[in-house]
Design a protein around this motif. Sequence first.
Motif, PDB file in Angstrom:
ATOM      1  N   PHE A 184      12.550   1.071  -1.633  1.00 38.14           N
ATOM      2  CA  PHE A 184      10.820   0.940  -1.839  1.00 38.14           C
ATOM      3  C   PHE A 184      10.534   1.397   0.178  1.00 38.14           C
ATOM      4  O   PHE A 184      11.624   1.717   0.789  1.00 38.14           O
ATOM      5  N   ARG A 185       9.383   2.208   0.161  1.00 31.89           N
ATOM      6  CA  ARG A 185       8.854   2.847   0.987  1.00 31.89           C
ATOM      7  C   ARG A 185       8.864   1.916   2.376  1.00 31.89           C
ATOM      8  O   ARG A 185       8.338   0.484   1.650  1.00 31.89           O
ATOM      9  N   THR A 186       9.105   1.693   3.043  1.00 28.83           N
ATOM     10  CA  THR A 186       8.838   0.447   4.167  1.00 28.83           C
ATOM     11  C   THR A 186       8.534   1.339   5.556  1.00 28.83           C
ATOM     12  O   THR A 186       8.668   2.574   5.760  1.00 28.83           O
ATOM     13  N   ALA A 187       7.630   0.510   6.850  1.00 30.30           N
ATOM     14  CA  ALA A 187       7.359   0.491   7.840  1.00 30.30           C
ATOM     15  C   ALA A 187       8.898   1.126   8.865  1.00 30.30           C
ATOM     16  O   ALA A 187       8.757   2.228   9.728  1.00 30.30           O
TER      17      ALA A 187
ATOM     18  N   SER B 122      -1.075  16.384  17.380  1.00 34.57           N
ATOM     19  CA  SER B 122      -1.456  15.452  17.234  1.00 34.57           C
ATOM     20  C   SER B 122      -1.800  13.773  17.058  1.00 34.57           C
ATOM     21  O   SER B 122      -0.518  13.197  16.921  1.00 34.57           O
ATOM     22  N   PRO B 123      -2.396  12.981  17.986  1.00 36.90           N
ATOM     23  CA  PRO B 123      -1.548  11.631  18.130  1.00 36.90           C
ATOM     24  C   PRO B 123      -1.970  11.123  16.545  1.00 36.90           C
ATOM     25  O   PRO B 123      -2.908  11.364  15.297  1.00 36.90           O
ATOM     26  N   ILE B 124      -0.996  10.419  16.596  1.00 36.11           N
ATOM     27  CA  ILE B 124      -0.901   9.073  15.833  1.00 36.11           C
ATOM     28  C   ILE B 124      -1.495   7.729  15.752  1.00 36.11           C
ATOM     29  O   ILE B 124      -1.534   6.895  16.400  1.00 36.11           O
ATOM     30  N   MET B 125      -2.852   8.319  15.030  1.00 37.81           N
ATOM     31  CA  MET B 125      -3.978   6.681  14.481  1.00 37.81           C
ATOM     32  C   MET B 125      -3.083   5.694  13.126  1.00 37.81           C
ATOM     33  O   MET B 125      -3.585   6.444  12.094  1.00 37.81           O
ATOM     34  N   ALA B 126      -3.016   4.724  13.380  1.00 32.62           N
ATOM     35  CA  ALA B 126      -1.485   4.157  12.680  1.00 32.62           C
ATOM     36  C   ALA B 126      -2.779   2.856  11.731  1.00 32.62           C
ATOM     37  O   ALA B 126      -3.898   2.428  12.746  1.00 32.62           O
ATOM     38  N   THR B 127      -2.715   2.812  10.929  1.00 30.03           N
ATOM     39  CA  THR B 127      -3.416   1.866  10.199  1.00 30.03           C
ATOM     40  C   THR B 127      -2.321   1.090   9.324  1.00 30.03           C
ATOM     41  O   THR B 127      -1.841   1.231   8.624  1.00 30.03           O
ATOM     42  N   LYS B 128      -2.907  -0.121   9.017  1.00 29.75           N
ATOM     43  CA  LYS B 128      -2.544  -1.021   7.795  1.00 29.75           C
ATOM     44  C   LYS B 128      -1.953  -0.351   6.768  1.00 29.75           C
ATOM     45  O   LYS B 128      -3.077   0.330   5.641  1.00 29.75           O
TER      46      LYS B 128
ATOM     47  N   VAL C  35       5.419   7.793  13.144  1.00 27.84           N
ATOM     48  CA  VAL C  35       6.121   6.571  14.442  1.00 27.84           C
ATOM     49  C   VAL C  35       7.108   7.005  14.909  1.00 27.84           C
ATOM     50  O   VAL C  35       8.267   7.612  15.488  1.00 27.84           O
ATOM     51  N   ASN C  36       8.464   5.949  13.824  1.00 26.55           N
ATOM     52  CA  ASN C  36       9.594   6.355  13.800  1.00 26.55           C
ATOM     53  C   ASN C  36      10.534   8.181  13.604  1.00 26.55           C
ATOM     54  O   ASN C  36      11.875   8.190  14.408  1.00 26.55           O
ATOM     55  N   ASN C  37       9.811   8.829  13.180  1.00 27.26           N
ATOM     56  CA  ASN C  37       9.454  10.238  13.499  1.00 27.26           C
ATOM     57  C   ASN C  37       9.831  11.023  14.561  1.00 27.26           C
ATOM     58  O   ASN C  37      10.890  11.866  15.378  1.00 27.26           O
ATOM     59  N   VAL C  38       8.963  11.035  15.261  1.00 28.85           N
ATOM     60  CA  VAL C  38       8.376  11.176  16.227  1.00 28.85           C
ATOM     61  C   VAL C  38       9.151  10.712  18.610  1.00 28.85           C
ATOM     62  O   VAL C  38       9.952  11.351  19.067  1.00 28.85           O
ATOM     63  N   GLU C  39       9.425   9.889  17.681  1.00 27.63           N
ATOM     64  CA  GLU C  39       9.758   8.857  18.587  1.00 27.63           C
ATOM     65  C   GLU C  39      12.020   9.331  18.571  1.00 27.63           C
ATOM     66  O   GLU C  39      12.639   9.449  19.557  1.00 27.63           O
ATOM     67  N   ILE C  40      12.398   9.383  17.806  1.00 24.51           N
ATOM     68  CA  ILE C  40      13.730  10.213  17.195  1.00 24.51           C
ATOM     69  C   ILE C  40      13.178  11.644  18.466  1.00 24.51           C
ATOM     70  O   ILE C  40      14.293  12.353  19.250  1.00 24.51           O
ATOM     71  N   ILE C  41      12.581  12.888  17.765  1.00 21.20           N
ATOM     72  CA  ILE C  41      12.079  13.726  18.276  1.00 21.20           C
ATOM     73  C   ILE C  41      12.016  13.947  19.883  1.00 21.20           C
ATOM     74  O   ILE C  41      12.637  14.958  20.852  1.00 21.20           O
TER      75      ILE C  41
ATOM     76  N   ASN D  97       0.900  -1.251   0.051  1.00 20.62           N
ATOM     77  CA  ASN D  97       0.116   0.577  -0.211  1.00 20.62           C
ATOM     78  C   ASN D  97       0.706   1.548   0.647  1.00 20.62           C
ATOM     79  O   ASN D  97       0.799   1.761  -0.423  1.00 20.62           O
ATOM     80  N   MET D  98       1.887   1.093   0.923  1.00 17.71           N
ATOM     81  CA  MET D  98       3.293   2.582   0.465  1.00 17.71           C
ATOM     82  C   MET D  98       4.046   2.639  -0.749  1.00 17.71           C
ATOM     83  O   MET D  98       4.492   3.783  -1.580  1.00 17.71           O
ATOM     84  N   ASN D  99       3.741   1.775  -1.748  1.00 12.61           N
ATOM     85  CA  ASN D  99       4.395   1.488  -2.545  1.00 12.61           C
ATOM     86  C   ASN D  99       3.256   1.382  -4.222  1.00 12.61           C
ATOM     87  O   ASN D  99       3.972   0.672  -5.160  1.00 12.61           O
ATOM     88  N   SER D 100       2.216   1.529  -3.776  1.00 10.72           N
ATOM     89  CA  SER D 100       1.011   1.422  -4.134  1.00 10.72           C
ATOM     90  C   SER D 100       1.108   2.520  -5.834  1.00 10.72           C
ATOM     91  O   SER D 100       1.959   3.036  -6.454  1.00 10.72           O
ATOM     92  N   GLU D 101       0.254   1.801  -6.856  1.00 12.57           N
ATOM     93  CA  GLU D 101       0.241   2.738  -7.721  1.00 12.57           C
ATOM     94  C   GLU D 101      -0.016   4.243  -7.829  1.00 12.57           C
ATOM     95  O   GLU D 101       0.635   4.960  -8.512  1.00 12.57           O
ATOM     96  N   SER D 102      -0.720   5.062  -7.305  1.00 11.52           N
ATOM     97  CA  SER D 102      -0.880   6.003  -7.110  1.00 11.52           C
ATOM     98  C   SER D 102       0.177   6.160  -6.490  1.00 11.52           C
ATOM     99  O   SER D 102       0.340   8.340  -7.152  1.00 11.52           O
ATOM    100  N   ARG D 103       1.305   6.092  -5.771  1.00 12.50           N
ATOM    101  CA  ARG D 103       2.800   6.853  -6.130  1.00 12.50           C
ATOM    102  C   ARG D 103       2.899   6.995  -7.594  1.00 12.50           C
ATOM    103  O   ARG D 103       4.410   8.153  -6.240  1.00 12.50           O
ATOM    104  N   TYR D 104       3.060   6.233  -8.276  1.00 11.39           N
ATOM    105  CA  TYR D 104       3.712   7.212  -9.690  1.00 11.39           C
ATOM    106  C   TYR D 104       3.306   7.619 -10.482  1.00 11.39           C
ATOM    107  O   TYR D 104       3.631   8.154 -11.304  1.00 11.39           O
TER     108      TYR D 104
END
Length: 332
Positions: A245-248, A151-157, A165-171, A35-42
């Motif tokens: 490619f994008r990964t989680a 704003s809270p992060i509402m993780a979805t598949k 989340v990874n960004n905020v962890e570093i912050i 889903n992170m690398n689907s057709e709509s991304r390109y």
Amino acid sequence: MDNNIDFIVTWVNGGDPDWLKKKNKYLPVNESNENMNSESRYRDFDIFKFWFRAVEKFAPWVHKIYLITDNQVPDWLDTRNSKLTVIDHRDIMDADWLPTFNSNAIELNAYKIKNLSEKFVLFNDDTILNSYVDKVDFFDENYPKDIYVESPIMATKGSVDHIMVNNVEIINEFFEKKNFYKKNLTKVFNPKIGIKLLRTLALLPSSKFAGFWNSHLPISYNKTTFETVWSNCEGKLVATSKNKFRTAYDVSHWLMRYWQLASGNYHLQNNIGKVYDLSSQNIDEVVTQLQRSHSKIICLNDNDELDDYEGVKGKLVTTLNEKFSEKSKFEL
């Protein structure tokens, strides 16, 4: 103080047979991040030339435009224009990381562009100027313009939420929320932020940053912010840069934005843009927005739920042709 402001824009022709062949060669057989690398991304709406027409008309003051591509140049683009420089991925990324189809990796390395100004605005090719913008819309002296909304992060598949989340962890590793609030009260609790301020108020009891509100609009950056984050987090940024490619597990350029916010290195920005997730249901509203120029910037965001790509594309091209009927000096 250098008053130059550059624009960076990323673009890919997702329908290019050579590019598709290369992409398919490296695409994992079992794509866990599909889903992170689907057709709509390109996918290309064939409206990129209007991005340049809009910049020429509504931001004639821009110093330089840097177009980042993967060995692709639109056949209508005049690369001889003195304001334009085409940047290939190999100009800013290590050879070992290429080829890449990961926008996170590309944008994290954008600051390496040779001769890039200290102040720059990072665009995607689906964000377009809709009326005149001034330098002060993006920067106040040397400070990038932005708004802080927690704003809270509402993780979805399949979403980019894990990356946030990874960004905020570093912050949270480098900044104390309490200290940030002490130093930036008037910017955080400002009535100009409007209804979104309720999000920040709701998360006030939290001792850690829970997340940041994001808008898919151009972001104002200091180049030194990228340099600072790279010097402090090189391992994680290199790891993302190696992902084709994008990964989680990625981080993204939003980490740099969060860093500017958490360090207080920003001045309050007025609401200058509107984001549309394109659909057959809202395309008429988008057309009206383009015709009447209510917002200074709009985002025409492609997405997997778009049910009538050709119909929406046709209406966009027709409307943009009417709004920007004259060729820009960036066209052959």
